[in-house]
Design an enzyme around this catalytic site. Structure first.
Site, PDB file in Angstrom:
ATOM      1  N   ASP A 181     -76.548  70.752  29.569  1.00 46.37           N
ATOM      2  CA  ASP A 181     -77.358  69.924  30.440  1.00 46.37           C
ATOM      3  C   ASP A 181     -77.399  68.505  29.846  1.00 46.37           C
ATOM      4  O   ASP A 181     -77.090  68.313  28.661  1.00 46.37           O
ATOM      5  CB  ASP A 181     -78.763  70.523  30.519  1.00 46.37           C
ATOM      6  CG  ASP A 181     -79.728  69.666  31.297  1.00 46.37           C
ATOM      7  OD1 ASP A 181     -79.406  69.300  32.444  1.00 46.37           O
ATOM      8  OD2 ASP A 181     -80.801  69.346  30.753  1.00 46.37           O
ATOM      9  N   ASP A 239     -80.049  65.541  30.962  1.00 45.44           N
ATOM     10  CA  ASP A 239     -81.411  65.027  30.808  1.00 45.44           C
ATOM     11  C   ASP A 239     -82.301  66.024  30.079  1.00 45.44           C
ATOM     12  O   ASP A 239     -82.410  67.181  30.470  1.00 45.44           O
ATOM     13  CB  ASP A 239     -81.996  64.704  32.182  1.00 45.44           C
ATOM     14  CG  ASP A 239     -81.299  63.519  32.832  1.00 45.44           C
ATOM     15  OD1 ASP A 239     -81.475  62.397  32.352  1.00 45.44           O
ATOM     16  OD2 ASP A 239     -80.555  63.737  33.808  1.00 45.44           O
ATOM     17  N   LYS A 286     -76.045  75.835  39.090  1.00 44.06           N
ATOM     18  CA  LYS A 286     -75.199  75.472  37.949  1.00 44.06           C
ATOM     19  C   LYS A 286     -74.394  76.679  37.458  1.00 44.06           C
ATOM     20  O   LYS A 286     -73.250  76.541  37.036  1.00 44.06           O
ATOM     21  CB  LYS A 286     -76.041  74.933  36.797  1.00 44.06           C
ATOM     22  CG  LYS A 286     -76.572  73.526  36.968  1.00 44.06           C
ATOM     23  CD  LYS A 286     -77.245  73.094  35.664  1.00 44.06           C
ATOM     24  CE  LYS A 286     -77.879  71.735  35.759  1.00 44.06           C
ATOM     25  NZ  LYS A 286     -78.489  71.325  34.482  1.00 44.06           N
TER      26      LYS A 286
END
EC number: 3.1.3.18
Length: 226
Positions: free
Chosen positions: A11, A13, A153
């Site tokens: 990931d 952020d 995702k």
């Protein structure tokens, strides 16, 4: 690093950044030295992880828009229906809703498969309108994402693995948010950084002590020593 260095699904952020949301400069050192595939997996629009991969010196292997867009081995695939998401967003605005990003909507300008709505918006109205278009609203903690159901995702990671001829179980995933849960479910091993939300913490195989990139760095160091 050895020949057994695992590929990563990271990931951005809250995972590659610091507490202010800025990219931690140590990411350049750690990721450029990683001797295996690094997949950047984000809820942001497609150009963001592509650009970041470029400046980090990585192969362009990305999952964007919560799995809606996948790029691997120079092949791009789209899993979501942007036109339907835009129609839902338009209907939301017509009924008094506000997308919430101002006159220049940089958040959605380059999105290919979904629409992101500011979390200050009328959530009840947004979900009601989205349902009329057979879409779902996913709260990433940053925005409400109006998207095609079933696109996550994790489905993006399966697509990347298939394109690269890898087993999804080979990957190590690191993240901090509910939209990383599906990635954690697909990857062989998963780690949540200390700033992760409850959903990510519950889904991860382990929660590390460090927050933001401090936590990510500790995982990468541990993997490198295996």
């Amino acid at each position: 690093m050895t020949d057994e260095t695992p590929p990563l699904a990271l990931d951005i952020d809250g995972t590659l950044t610091d507490g202010t949301g800025r990219l931690d400069p140590r990411a350049f050192e750690y990721l450029q030295a990683w001797d295996a595939t690094v997949v950047l997996a984000t809820g942001k629009a497609f150009p963001y992880p592509v650009s970041l991969s470029h400046y980090l010196g990585l192969e362009l292997t990305v999952i964007a828009e919560n799995g809606g867009v996948v790029l691997a081995d120079d092949t791009v695939s789209y899993q979501g229906d942007r036109e339907r998401a835009q129609a839902a967003a338009d209907a939301f605005v017509e009924r008094g809703g506000d997308i919430g990003w101002g006159s220049f909507d940089a958040i959605n300008e380059w999105r290919r498969t979904e629409i992101a709505v500011n979390r200050s918006a009328d959530e009840e109205l947004l979900r009601s309108v989205a349902a009329e278009f057979d879409l779902e609203v996913f709260d990433t903690g940053y925005a409400y994402h109006v998207k095609t159901p079933g696109v996550e995702k994790g489905t993006g990671l399966r697509a990347v693995a298939e394109t690269l001829g890898r087993d999804p179980d080979d990957f190590v995933a690191i993240g901090d948010s509910e939209n990383d849960v599906s990635t954690f479910d697909v990857a062989g091993r998963s780690f949540a950084v200390a700033n992760a939300d409850a959903a990510a913490r519950d889904a991860a195989d382990a929660v590390v002590e460090g927050s933001y990139f401090d936590g990510t760095a500790s995982v990468l160091e541990s993997l490198a020593d295996e």
